[in-house]
Design a protein around this motif. Structure first.
Motif, PDB file in Angstrom:
ATOM      1  N   ILE A 154       0.859  -1.191   0.000  1.00 24.39           N
ATOM      2  CA  ILE A 154       0.000   0.000   0.000  1.00 24.39           C
ATOM      3  C   ILE A 154       0.895   1.241   0.000  1.00 24.39           C
ATOM      4  CG2 ILE A 154      -1.653   1.306   1.399  1.00 24.39           C
ATOM      5  CD1 ILE A 154      -2.687  -1.495   2.376  1.00 24.39           C
ATOM      6  N   VAL A 155       0.521   2.247  -0.802  1.00 21.21           N
ATOM      7  CA  VAL A 155       1.280   3.503  -0.841  1.00 21.21           C
ATOM      8  C   VAL A 155       0.595   4.529   0.067  1.00 21.21           C
ATOM      9  CG1 VAL A 155       2.069   5.404  -2.295  1.00 21.21           C
ATOM     10  CG2 VAL A 155       2.145   3.053  -3.144  1.00 21.21           C
ATOM     11  N   HIS A 156       1.385   5.120   0.966  1.00 28.41           N
ATOM     12  CA  HIS A 156       0.861   6.079   1.949  1.00 28.41           C
ATOM     13  C   HIS A 156       1.219   7.498   1.533  1.00 28.41           C
ATOM     14  CE1 HIS A 156       0.791   2.226   3.942  1.00 28.41           C
ATOM     15  NE2 HIS A 156      -0.034   2.724   4.840  1.00 28.41           N
ATOM     16  N   ILE A 157       0.229   8.383   1.588  1.00 32.29           N
ATOM     17  CA  ILE A 157       0.447   9.770   1.180  1.00 32.29           C
ATOM     18  C   ILE A 157      -0.028  10.695   2.294  1.00 32.29           C
ATOM     19  CG2 ILE A 157       0.271   9.272  -1.289  1.00 32.29           C
ATOM     20  CD1 ILE A 157      -2.605  10.155  -1.221  1.00 32.29           C
ATOM     21  N   SER A 158       0.423  11.960   2.224  1.00 29.47           N
ATOM     22  CA  SER A 158       0.056  12.883   3.303  1.00 29.47           C
ATOM     23  C   SER A 158      -0.806  14.039   2.803  1.00 29.47           C
ATOM     24  CB  SER A 158       1.313  13.421   3.995  1.00 29.47           C
ATOM     25  OG  SER A 158       2.133  14.075   3.054  1.00 29.47           O
ATOM     26  N   ASP A 159      -0.961  14.162   1.477  1.00 33.00           N
ATOM     27  CA  ASP A 159      -1.915  15.165   0.997  1.00 33.00           C
ATOM     28  C   ASP A 159      -2.547  14.698  -0.309  1.00 33.00           C
ATOM     29  OD1 ASP A 159      -0.401  16.206  -1.325  1.00 33.00           O
ATOM     30  OD2 ASP A 159       1.001  16.835   0.238  1.00 33.00           O
ATOM     31  N   PHE A 160      -3.672  15.343  -0.668  1.00 37.35           N
ATOM     32  CA  PHE A 160      -4.459  14.875  -1.798  1.00 37.35           C
ATOM     33  C   PHE A 160      -3.711  15.021  -3.127  1.00 37.35           C
ATOM     34  CE2 PHE A 160      -7.697  15.041   1.441  1.00 37.35           C
ATOM     35  CZ  PHE A 160      -8.517  13.962   1.134  1.00 37.35           C
TER      36      PHE A 160
END
Ligand code: AMP
Ligand code: MG
Length: 350
Positions: free
Chosen positions: A70-76
């Motif tokens: 899974i790839v985790h991101i911090s903004d849209f």
């Protein structure tokens, strides 16, 4: 390899400036692997745009290479870098549940490392809620691919000490932000089909998804053990303590009888139970591990993996477990317990 440990108070302000998070972010940019807390379980993170970095995750975990991350991101905005396109249903779900314990499967952009998707044309995307996870991703400036930070096959880590048990010497560092909150992993949903389909039950319940989307489907493999699961990881053995786990349905009497019978045959017995029932096993079982309270299944989700891991500190022949209604968060709890119990039937591990 020396594994550094940084303690970080998740309630402190300005976490992106925190020295530990800064150093951990530098390791991520340099292609190393760092464990970090999320609101579900601890993750094992690397730069999702670098094949070499992501390979190190598979090595540290001993994870089969056909099981995507899974790839985790911090903004849209980052979602647009990782996804080729965002289906309408995915957008609705992102608005409703992000940041939070929901992973949406969407078409993958070319920039995503091939090792992340294990050759699939889709990618799992999630924006975690945990402040330490968010700060690490923004400080690193790249999306972070991360599976749970356990050795393949073991219960997922919900505390930094669990990560240390499995990963000391195998990764560059661990960000210790205290216990994870939800306790079970994110819900994984496929948004590339006509009907949004749950591939793995988790922190966001079916009922919550249906409140936003109307009817959602379930991957047939969640019910039928012979069906091929769409989330490759779901075919693997997971969450297993060393001793075999047997789920006892029925109720407390049935569980008591199962423990008593095993004791009579001379076995050393563990029991996975709840605060309501723990007393019953006091003079009966060798090891009692309490997951939480039946009155609030969210506490059982929170304590489940810790309770399973505890058994490995003892030399047990068998572990019997209570079962729970498979509704709400109970669906994810029963999914994980079934995987812990079904271990010997499968040939691989996550
Ligand atoms: P973990 O990394 O241990 O939390 O597990 C992630 C889960 O998501 C595994 O069951 C994976 O197989 C699943 N997953 C990740 N990416 C995809 C994808 N592109 N399509 C389907 N399932 C996926
Ligand atoms: Mg996992």
């Amino acid at each position: 390899m020396l594994t550094k440990i940084w303690r970080v108070d998740p309630t402190a302000g300005n976490l992106e400036e925190n020295a530990g998070i800064q150093e951990a972010a530098t390791y991520i940019r340099d292609g190393e692997v760092i464990a970090f807390p999320t609101e579900t379980v601890y993750g094992l993170g690397a730069n999702a745009l670098s094949d070499n970095a992501v390979k190190k995750i598979y090595e540290a975990k001993g994870r089969p290479s056909d099981n995507p991350l899974i790839v985790h991101i911090s903004d849209f905005q980052q979602a647009e870098r990782v996804a080729r396109s965002i289906p309408d249903a995915a957008e609705k779900l992102m608005k409703a549940f992000w940041p939070g314990p929901l992973t949406v499967i969407v078409p993958a952009a070319d920039a995503v490392a091939k090792t992340v998707t294990a050759g699939l044309k889709t990618v799992g995307l999630r924006m975690p809620k945990h402040p330490v996870a968010r700060a690490l991703i923004s400080a690193a400036g790249v999306p972070i691919a991360a599976p749970s930070a356990n050795l393949s096959g073991k219960p997922s880590p919900t505390e930094a000490s669990h990560v240390y048990e499995d990963m000391n010497g195998r990764i560059a560092g661990i960000l210790d932000g205290g216990p994870a909150g939800v306790g079970v992993e994110s819900t994984v949903v496929d948004t590339t089909q006509d009907l949004v389909t749950i591939l793995r039950p988790g922190g966001i319940t079916r009922e919550q998804l249906e409140a936003v989307l109307g009817k959602v489907a379930s991957d047939p493999a969640l019910k039928d053990k012979k069906a091929q699961p769409k989330a490759p990881g779901m075919k693997y053995r997971h969450y297993s303590p060393k001793a075999p786990v047997e789920l006892v349905s029925g109720g407390l009497q049935e569980l008591k009888q199962a423990v008593a019978r095993a004791k009579e045959t001379g076995l050393t017995v563990g029991v996975l139970t709840t605060t309501e029932n723990a007393n019953v096993f006091k003079n009966l079982a060798d090891v009692i591990s309490v997951a939480g309270t039946r009155a609030d299944l969210a506490t059982v989700a929170q304590g489940l993996f810790h309770a399973l891991r505890r058994f490995d500190h003892y030399d047990l022949d068998i572990i019997f477990s209570e079962t729970f209604p498979a509704e709400g968060i109970g669906e994810a709890i029963m999914n994980r317990l079934n995987k812990a119990a079904g271990s010997s039937k499968n040939d691989g591990m996550e």
